[in-house]
Design an enzyme around this catalytic site. Structure first.
Site, PDB file in Angstrom:
ATOM      1  N   PRO A  87       0.818  -1.217   0.000  1.00 45.82           N
ATOM      2  CA  PRO A  87       0.000   0.000   0.000  1.00 45.82           C
ATOM      3  C   PRO A  87       0.854   1.271   0.000  1.00 45.82           C
ATOM      4  O   PRO A  87       0.411   2.325  -0.454  1.00 45.82           O
ATOM      5  CB  PRO A  87      -0.809  -0.098   1.292  1.00 45.82           C
ATOM      6  CG  PRO A  87      -0.790  -1.536   1.669  1.00 45.82           C
ATOM      7  CD  PRO A  87       0.506  -2.086   1.140  1.00 45.82           C
ATOM      8  N   GLU A 118      -0.074 -10.868   6.558  1.00 42.39           N
ATOM      9  CA  GLU A 118       0.157  -9.466   6.943  1.00 42.39           C
ATOM     10  C   GLU A 118       1.263  -8.840   6.100  1.00 42.39           C
ATOM     11  O   GLU A 118       1.580  -7.673   6.239  1.00 42.39           O
ATOM     12  CB  GLU A 118       0.526  -9.423   8.442  1.00 42.39           C
ATOM     13  CG  GLU A 118       0.442  -8.055   9.081  1.00 42.39           C
ATOM     14  CD  GLU A 118      -0.949  -7.436   9.050  1.00 42.39           C
ATOM     15  OE1 GLU A 118      -1.033  -6.203   9.067  1.00 42.39           O
ATOM     16  OE2 GLU A 118      -1.947  -8.178   9.004  1.00 42.39           O
ATOM     17  N   ARG A 156       1.099  -6.389 -22.571  1.00 38.54           N
ATOM     18  CA  ARG A 156       0.494  -5.911 -23.820  1.00 38.54           C
ATOM     19  C   ARG A 156       1.355  -4.842 -24.495  1.00 38.54           C
ATOM     20  O   ARG A 156       1.207  -4.576 -25.679  1.00 38.54           O
ATOM     21  CB  ARG A 156      -0.917  -5.387 -23.564  1.00 38.54           C
ATOM     22  CG  ARG A 156      -0.979  -4.176 -22.663  1.00 38.54           C
ATOM     23  CD  ARG A 156      -2.399  -3.797 -22.273  1.00 38.54           C
ATOM     24  NE  ARG A 156      -3.236  -3.468 -23.419  1.00 38.54           N
ATOM     25  CZ  ARG A 156      -3.243  -2.285 -24.020  1.00 38.54           C
ATOM     26  NH1 ARG A 156      -2.459  -1.325 -23.569  1.00 38.54           N
ATOM     27  NH2 ARG A 156      -4.024  -2.063 -25.046  1.00 38.54           N
ATOM     28  N   ASP A 171      -4.447   4.253 -27.061  1.00 36.99           N
ATOM     29  CA  ASP A 171      -5.009   3.866 -25.765  1.00 36.99           C
ATOM     30  C   ASP A 171      -5.330   5.079 -24.914  1.00 36.99           C
ATOM     31  O   ASP A 171      -4.678   6.125 -25.011  1.00 36.99           O
ATOM     32  CB  ASP A 171      -3.994   3.016 -24.979  1.00 36.99           C
ATOM     33  CG  ASP A 171      -4.003   1.562 -25.390  1.00 36.99           C
ATOM     34  OD1 ASP A 171      -4.965   1.132 -26.033  1.00 36.99           O
ATOM     35  OD2 ASP A 171      -3.025   0.868 -25.049  1.00 36.99           O
TER      36      ASP A 171
END
Length: 196
Positions: A87, A118, A156, A171
């Site tokens: 995170p 964790e 990709r 894109d």
């Protein structure tokens, strides 16, 4: 180009790599996938995790287990560009995806190290990670889905994976605009017609 994945649950990747462009890229020899579970690097009945020191809850993957896995993969495929998922990591966007795709081509070996439980001992990330990555401000049960999101976004971009490479230049997030709405047959559906 080799992609090594070190994970707790390697079986999550079997259906992922056996479909779509990811499968075709492997069949065409553009990329190979080498997926291993941390359980392969411990003796039978030996744990891959341990409780954290201090008041925290959950279990952390032990540093020596990750070390064995990384060392083996780098002996086999050469030095890797190593990505851990956290995170606190740098947030994935199209610019970063292009940068990682370029780094993959330069090194020839990308290693993804998604944690579970964790997480893993912070010393491992500090020692090994070339990049810590986040796919958003929310919590998942592990880093495997972020690893798959990353792979979808960077593979990709490799030459030869998408048959019409010019489509990559149109894109969303490639230029200043998002992709435009597109339509197909029938001309009228539920009373709404395709614009002129």
């Amino acid at each position: 180009m080799n992609i090594s994945i070190l994970t707790v649950f390697k079986e999550l990747y079997t259906p992922f790599f056996s479909t779509s462009l990811l499968k075709r890229a492997q069949e065409n020899g553009l990329v190979s996938y080498d997926i291993h579970s941390f359980f392969e690097y411990v003796k039978p009945k030996e744990r891959i995790d341990a409780p954290p020191f201090g008041p925290g809850t959950g279990m952390l993957i032990k540093p020596e287990v990750v070390e064995r896995a990384i060392d083996e993969q780098e002996k086999k495929h050469g030095r890797a560009f190593k990505i851990f998922f956290s995170p606190q990591g740098k947030k994935l966007d199209q610019t970063l995806a292009r940068s990682i795709a370029k780094k993959m081509q330069e090194t020839g070996h990308l290693m993804l190290v998604p944690a579970r439980y964790e997480g893993m001992d912070a010393r491992v990330e500090n020692h090994y990670a070339d990049l810590e990555l986040s796919i958003g401000d929310y919590v998942l049960m592990g880093g495997d889905l972020p690893a798959m999101v990353l792979l979808e976004s960077v593979i990709r971009l490799m030459p030869g994976v998408v048959s019409k490479e010019e489509s990559l230049h149109a894109d969303s997030f490639t230029g200043p605009f998002l992709d435009y709405p597109e339509f197909t047959e029938p001309v009228t559906w539920k009373g709404v017609s395709v614009p002129d």
